[in-house]
Design a protein around this motif. Structure first.
Motif, PDB file in Angstrom:
ATOM      1  N   MET C 165       0.807  -1.228   0.000  1.00  0.00           N
ATOM      2  CA  MET C 165       0.000   0.000   0.000  1.00  0.00           C
ATOM      3  C   MET C 165       0.846   1.286   0.000  1.00  0.00           C
ATOM      4  O   MET C 165       0.332   2.361  -0.280  1.00  0.00           O
ATOM      5  CB  MET C 165      -0.914   0.042   1.234  1.00  0.00           C
ATOM      6  CG  MET C 165      -1.943  -1.069   1.294  1.00  0.00           C
ATOM      7  SD  MET C 165      -3.136  -0.930  -0.028  1.00  0.00           S
ATOM      8  CE  MET C 165      -4.029  -2.472   0.166  1.00  0.00           C
ATOM      9  N   TRP C 166       2.130   1.194   0.358  1.00  0.00           N
ATOM     10  CA  TRP C 166       2.886   2.440   0.528  1.00  0.00           C
ATOM     11  C   TRP C 166       2.941   3.327  -0.703  1.00  0.00           C
ATOM     12  O   TRP C 166       2.943   4.561  -0.582  1.00  0.00           O
ATOM     13  CB  TRP C 166       4.302   2.184   1.066  1.00  0.00           C
ATOM     14  CG  TRP C 166       5.271   1.599   0.082  1.00  0.00           C
ATOM     15  CD1 TRP C 166       5.580   0.284  -0.075  1.00  0.00           C
ATOM     16  CD2 TRP C 166       6.064   2.296  -0.882  1.00  0.00           C
ATOM     17  NE1 TRP C 166       6.486   0.111  -1.067  1.00  0.00           N
ATOM     18  CE2 TRP C 166       6.814   1.332  -1.591  1.00  0.00           C
ATOM     19  CE3 TRP C 166       6.217   3.634  -1.229  1.00  0.00           C
ATOM     20  CZ2 TRP C 166       7.680   1.663  -2.629  1.00  0.00           C
ATOM     21  CZ3 TRP C 166       7.087   3.970  -2.266  1.00  0.00           C
ATOM     22  CH2 TRP C 166       7.811   2.988  -2.950  1.00  0.00           C
ATOM     23  N   PRO C 167       2.960   2.741  -1.942  1.00  0.00           N
ATOM     24  CA  PRO C 167       3.071   3.663  -3.089  1.00  0.00           C
ATOM     25  C   PRO C 167       1.889   4.635  -3.187  1.00  0.00           C
ATOM     26  O   PRO C 167       2.047   5.750  -3.676  1.00  0.00           O
ATOM     27  CB  PRO C 167       3.103   2.731  -4.296  1.00  0.00           C
ATOM     28  CG  PRO C 167       3.460   1.400  -3.763  1.00  0.00           C
ATOM     29  CD  PRO C 167       2.931   1.339  -2.385  1.00  0.00           C
ATOM     30  N   ILE C 168       0.718   4.206  -2.718  1.00  0.00           N
ATOM     31  CA  ILE C 168      -0.450   5.099  -2.782  1.00  0.00           C
ATOM     32  C   ILE C 168      -0.173   6.345  -1.943  1.00  0.00           C
ATOM     33  O   ILE C 168      -0.375   7.473  -2.383  1.00  0.00           O
ATOM     34  CB  ILE C 168      -1.713   4.372  -2.261  1.00  0.00           C
ATOM     35  CG1 ILE C 168      -1.933   3.082  -3.058  1.00  0.00           C
ATOM     36  CG2 ILE C 168      -2.920   5.276  -2.333  1.00  0.00           C
ATOM     37  CD1 ILE C 168      -3.132   2.280  -2.608  1.00  0.00           C
ATOM     38  N   ILE C 169       0.324   6.105  -0.716  1.00  0.00           N
ATOM     39  CA  ILE C 169       0.656   7.232   0.160  1.00  0.00           C
ATOM     40  C   ILE C 169       1.785   8.056  -0.443  1.00  0.00           C
ATOM     41  O   ILE C 169       1.730   9.279  -0.484  1.00  0.00           O
ATOM     42  CB  ILE C 169       1.097   6.701   1.548  1.00  0.00           C
ATOM     43  CG1 ILE C 169      -0.064   6.015   2.261  1.00  0.00           C
ATOM     44  CG2 ILE C 169       1.696   7.810   2.392  1.00  0.00           C
ATOM     45  CD1 ILE C 169      -0.971   6.953   2.991  1.00  0.00           C
ATOM     46  N   ALA C 170       2.801   7.355  -0.956  1.00  0.00           N
ATOM     47  CA  ALA C 170       3.974   8.072  -1.459  1.00  0.00           C
ATOM     48  C   ALA C 170       3.589   9.004  -2.593  1.00  0.00           C
ATOM     49  O   ALA C 170       4.003  10.158  -2.641  1.00  0.00           O
ATOM     50  CB  ALA C 170       5.036   7.069  -1.931  1.00  0.00           C
ATOM     51  N   ARG C 171       2.753   8.515  -3.511  1.00  0.00           N
ATOM     52  CA  ARG C 171       2.398   9.350  -4.647  1.00  0.00           C
ATOM     53  C   ARG C 171       1.586  10.566  -4.185  1.00  0.00           C
ATOM     54  O   ARG C 171       1.789  11.683  -4.640  1.00  0.00           O
ATOM     55  CB  ARG C 171       1.615   8.552  -5.684  1.00  0.00           C
ATOM     56  CG  ARG C 171       1.486   9.340  -6.975  1.00  0.00           C
ATOM     57  CD  ARG C 171       0.912   8.513  -8.069  1.00  0.00           C
ATOM     58  NE  ARG C 171      -0.450   8.116  -7.750  1.00  0.00           N
ATOM     59  CZ  ARG C 171      -1.276   7.595  -8.643  1.00  0.00           C
ATOM     60  NH1 ARG C 171      -0.880   7.420  -9.877  1.00  0.00           N
ATOM     61  NH2 ARG C 171      -2.489   7.254  -8.308  1.00  0.00           N
ATOM     62  N   LEU C 172       0.666  10.308  -3.259  1.00  0.00           N
ATOM     63  CA  LEU C 172      -0.160  11.407  -2.756  1.00  0.00           C
ATOM     64  C   LEU C 172       0.698  12.466  -2.052  1.00  0.00           C
ATOM     65  O   LEU C 172       0.582  13.663  -2.313  1.00  0.00           O
ATOM     66  CB  LEU C 172      -1.203  10.851  -1.787  1.00  0.00           C
ATOM     67  CG  LEU C 172      -2.097  11.890  -1.174  1.00  0.00           C
ATOM     68  CD1 LEU C 172      -3.273  12.135  -2.078  1.00  0.00           C
ATOM     69  CD2 LEU C 172      -2.564  11.467   0.202  1.00  0.00           C
TER      70      LEU C 172
END
Lengths: 329, 354, 284
Positions: C165-172
């Protein structure tokens, strides 16, 4: 070096070009010549007005001097010493001595901080050895300087009016005891009656604290009122520079003349005099015209204007203009 | 009879005067707008004569844009937005319309055709995904039946008459390809498309550079001379008022506080707010001396709710007198033939000054 | 000032008690209200499970696979355990996995996004393709592969969910940091002499908190959903821990005998995921 008699700030042939990327592989396809060879001085305890329209590069000049924007070439000297030669200790020192006041009073304050945190931030990051209590006291003193009461210490930007936010912005700029402040359109986002309050405050601070200011604005009347000298910028170059009364009463450059005549006037004898209306818009700073950059809109332009790049030359003591048509103005 | 007398009658006379020779083009009476408990406009009455330019001056929060939006019928709809009063357009002619009595459908017919409006920010009023041509043609065809070709040539004529260099090129561009001044010209073209008799211009030059502003001011004058339309010019720039307007109205916290012929109001203001406002603006030729100050008005514009007592400028007024000014709202009274001011003390202030 | 500003301020100023204030705020935002009620309900169940649940969730009995009765509201499962109690205890598992996974995702994703967005340049050039690569892979498939490799345990599931799930946070966070760093108040801090670490900590990060909090709730809902899917595929929390996904899977074999064995935990997953999702999207 005799630092006492050197001007506080000397700008020599400053250029700030920014790459425009595009096309395949994001290549640099051209450059915006935002500032294209600008030289001027700011003396001790002087307000130098920098007038110009959008695209003139006036904000970029101000931001380059305080090292907020990189510049491409040219020299900036502070008290006679070149900024490029500064070591990290001297840069740290320079940070204490120069500050910026912003146009948008709300956006320039962090919405998550209260006033005390905002005005004491420079003290913390510049490493002033102050205890928490001393900092609070200092914050209250700073607010007092801009005529805000201590009660504002706990407020957040969203709880204040535009004028109050601008006062907080000025208090922050004063925190570290600066000698030179760049004020980038500090009143143009405010209501008319509030503009007067902030203008008075700036004039008063200059006198009380012995500050020097670079006052960037598009409002010539305000500029004449507040500034000792005025420089007029157009398309990244200085067109004219001189004492503010002289510039505003007898301009020696066609652009200044047009700019002055464009100001809607009121009071004694309004609607008198013919207005010079410039045709069209300012050219694109990616490809400025050859020769004099103003020639495409200048009512007095002649053939030579396309070939000769006019240099600033003295027309009367301290009053310089970059125009070859000395016969008309 | 001049439009100003018509204007006065709107304020001072309680009964309509059947003998009045000419009614103003637009007659706003007792306009009152409330957002929830906040009183945005309080009993605003004025008239604009045919072919006249009237400036509406005030700071943010004074309600000047609300006046424009109520005339246009563009106020936000909602349970807590209350509008009272009447706005009569083209009174005394067969085209007479009581705007607040019209249905939304009839209102739309008035908008653009009889009254149009331009805004401060042309970029946000133009749709970025359509060409200028389709947007101007849409404005033309909203009220007139004409073919595509006709509307295009009309659009071309409009832009040419507004001094747009290379109008054909401009028609095929998108809004983002134009400069701020050009966009505002396109907005003016759209507003003029159906030949309105009243143009409401809400700070049309505030976002533009000084030299571009000068171009547009000249343009407004030229267009008005050609078409004879009336202009309600909303601005905070006193210089523009002096240059453009026949009459000026000053608003403060939702009320008209002073109104009259431009020269009379600007040279001889009676209401302390107007006086202070005029003095707070530096004029060219004035240089700050040591210790010199611009007259600043201390404090902020008050937020006015339903039961407000006294003069709204009381807290910021240097001439205010407790016991008089804070007890009742001063009436808008006649100080000179066509010059009205809302102040209890204008006479004594004037006498003291002499 | 626009009309809505005015009315909102008025509404708030004319309110008497805190309860009324809270109600006015919540009733003005139905999504947030519904989300909060659902989440509060599930959290309440999870915390007070021992008091609410009528039976021990792991205690078997000889009454296997009976339908709903007074003693066993949702019947019993194939081992004779009370389905109702297991659904209630399952809230604990789901909440811990969901929140744990989201915490890991924020701990990994937020610093990476912040660095990429604020520092830009080479850092951004390196990090963005990595983020995009992870985003391009379906989270469930990626989680399946990793779980198969590392084995299904409580801790592993939390870590793996965070990892997918981390890429979702990272992109945001990167996008938001790009916006915040152009704000004049960041320039003001630079002029005051602040370095990048100070600016990220004092200015950029606090201004990201709101979007991160919103996205956090949405990620919790994703994690709960994904962990249920993993369990359904047999790679979930090992038995006998009561786990909704696993219960749906076991129950699916006995749908005709006691359908509630599958439907009740399925509904619980849906309610929890929707609750967190509504909460997050309303704040956003």
């Amino acid at each position: 070096m005799n630092t006492m008699h050197a001007p506080l700030i000397e700008v020599r042939d400053l250029r700030a070009w920014y790459p425009v990327r595009g096309g395949v592989a994001n290549r640099v396809i051209s450059e915006v010549k935002a500032v294209n060879g600008v030289s001027f001085d700011v003396k001790h305890n002087e307000i130098l007005g920098l007038a110009g329209e959008s695209g003139s590069g006036k904000s970029t000049i101000g931001r380059s001097i305080i090292r907020l924007n990189p510049h491409t070439s040219g020299q900036i000297r502070f008290k006679g010493a070149d900024l490029a030669d500064f070591n990290s200790r001297e840069i740290h020192d320079f940070r204490r001595k120069v500050q910026l006041i912003f146009q948008d009073p709300y956006a320039s304050l962090d919405p998550r901080m209260n006033v005390e945190e905002i005005v004491t931030e420079p003290l913390i990051v510049l490493g002033f050895p102050l205890s928490k209590r001393q900092r609070r006291q200092k914050a209250a003193e700073l607010l007092d300087m801009v005529s805000l009461s201590e009660a504002y210490l706990e407020r957040r930007p969203s709880e204040m009016s535009g004028g109050q936010c601008q006062r907080v912005g000025i208090a922050r700029a004063l925190a570290a005891g600066p000698e030179f402040i760049v004020a980038d359109e500090p009143v143009s986002a405010l209501d008319v009656s509030i503009q007067a309050q902030i203008t008075n405050l700036l004039g008063d601070l200059k006198e009380r604290l012995g500050l020097s200011l670079l006052f960037i604005s598009h409002d010539l009347a305000l500029m004449q009122y507040l500034s000792d000298r005025v420089a007029v910028a157009y398309l990244g170059k200085i067109m004219e520079i001189g004492p503010s009364d002289q510039i505003c009463s007898s301009p020696k450059h066609p652009y200044t003349e047009a700019l002055l005549s464009a100001v809607p006037k009121f009071g004694e004898g309004h609607r008198a005099g013919k207005r010079i209306v410039l045709s069209g818009d300012a050219p694109n700073p990616i490809s400025p015209p050859s020769g004099c950059v103003f020639r495409t809109r200048c009512p007095y332009a002649i053939g030579e204007c396309a070939e000769i790049v006019p240099q600033l030359s003295e027309r009367s003591p301290g009053h310089l203009s970059a125009c070859i048509r000395t016969d008309v103005l | 009879m001049s439009a100003l007398f018509a204007f006065e009658s709107a304020v001072l006379m309680t009964e309509d005067d059947p003998l009045q020779a000419e009614q103003p083009l637009i007659d706003v009476r007792h306009l009152r707008v409330q957002f929830g408990r906040n009183c945005a406009l309080d009993d605003v009455s004025f008239g604009i004569g045919r072919g006249k330019t009237v400036a509406l001056v005030g700071e943010s929060g004074s309600g000047k844009s609300t006046v424009a939006l109520s005339i246009m019928g563009l106020l936000p709809q909602g349970a807590d937005v209350k509008t009272q009063g009447s706005v009569v357009f083209d009174g005394g002619t067969e085209n007479q319309k009581d705007l607040f009595a019209l249905s939304e459908r009839e209102r739309r017919k008035v908008r653009g055709k009889d009254i149009s409006m331009i805004f401060q920010d042309p970029m946000s009023s133009l749709n970025p995904v359509y060409t200028i041509q389709s947007q101007i043609c849409e404005a033309i065809r909203a009220h007139q039946k004409c073919s595509r070709g006709e509307s295009k040539s009309r659009a071309l004529d409009l832009l040419t008459s507004l001094g747009v260099p290379n109008p054909a090129n401009c028609l095929s561009s998108y809004p983002h390809q134009l400069s701020g001044g050009m966009r505002q010209r396109v907005m003016i073209a759209m507003a003029l498309a159906c030949g309105p008799s009243l143009l409401i211009a809400d700070e049309p030059t505030t976002a533009l550079d000084a030299t571009i502003q000068a171009q547009l001011l000249e343009l407004f004058k030229a267009v008005q001379a050609r078409t004879g339309m009336a202009i309600l010019f909303i601005t905070h720039n006193i210089g523009i008022v002096a240059e453009m307007a026949d009459e000026v109205m000053v608003m403060y916290a939702g009320q008209l506080v002073e109104a009259g012929p431009t020269s009379s109001v600007l040279q001889n203001p009676k209401m302390p707010y107007t006086k202070a406002l005029l003095r707070s603006v530096p004029v060219l030729g004035r240089r700050r001396q040591s210790g010199d100050v611009l007259e600043a008005i201390p404090g902020q514009v008050p937020c006015v709710s339903g039961q407000y007592q006294g003069c709204r400028f009381f807290a910021r007024c240097r001439y205010a007198e407790a016991g008089i000014c804070d007890l009742a709202t001063p009436p808008l009274e006649r100080v000179e033939s066509a010059h009205l001011a809302r102040c209890f003390k204008w006479k004594s202030v004037q006498e003291a000054a002499q | 000032m626009t009309a809505t500003d005015t009315t909102r301020r008025l509404e708030i100023s004319s309110i008497k008690s805190f309860g009324e204030y809270a109600w006015k705020r919540l009733s003005a935002r139905p999504r947030l209200t519904v989300g909060c009620i659902l989440v509060a309900f599930v959290v309440f169940m999870g915390i007070f499970a021992p008091w609410i649940a009528p039976n021990d969730p792991s205690e078997s009995s000889i009454n296997v696979l009976i339908g709903p009765t007074h003693a066993n509201w949702f019947g019993t499962d194939d081992l004779g355990r009370d389905v109702f109690s297991r659904v209630i205890y399952g809230a604990r598992t789901s909440l811990i996995i969901g929140i744990g996974g989201a915490v890991v995702a924020v701990l990994v994703g937020a610093p990476i996004g912040l660095l990429a967005g604020y520092l830009g340049g080479v850092v951004d050039l390196i990090l963005v393709p990595v983020i995009d690569l992870f985003l391009a892979m379906p989270a469930l498939v990626l989680a399946l592969i990793i779980i198969t490799m590392v084995g299904a345990s409580f801790g592993n599931i939390v870590l793996v969910l965070g990892f997918v799930m981390w890429p979702i946070i990272a992109r945001l966070v990167r996008g938001q940091a790009l916006t915040v760093k152009t704000q004049p108040f960041v320039d003001a801090a630079k002029v005051a002499g602040a370095g990048p670490i100070w600016i990220m900590r004092k200015h950029v990060w606090p201004n990201l908190m709101r979007v991160i909090a919103a996205q956090f709730a949405i990620i919790v809902s994703f994690c709960i959903f994904t962990s249920a899917s993993l369990s359904f595929l047999g790679l979930g929390v090992p038995p006998p821990t009561p786990d909704w996904g696993g219960m749906v899977r076991t129950g699916s074999d006995f749908l005709s005998i006691n359908p509630l064995m599958s439907l009740a935990p399925g509904l619980a997953v849906a309610v929890t995921a929707v609750g967190f999702y509504l909460m997050g999207s309303a704040v956003e």
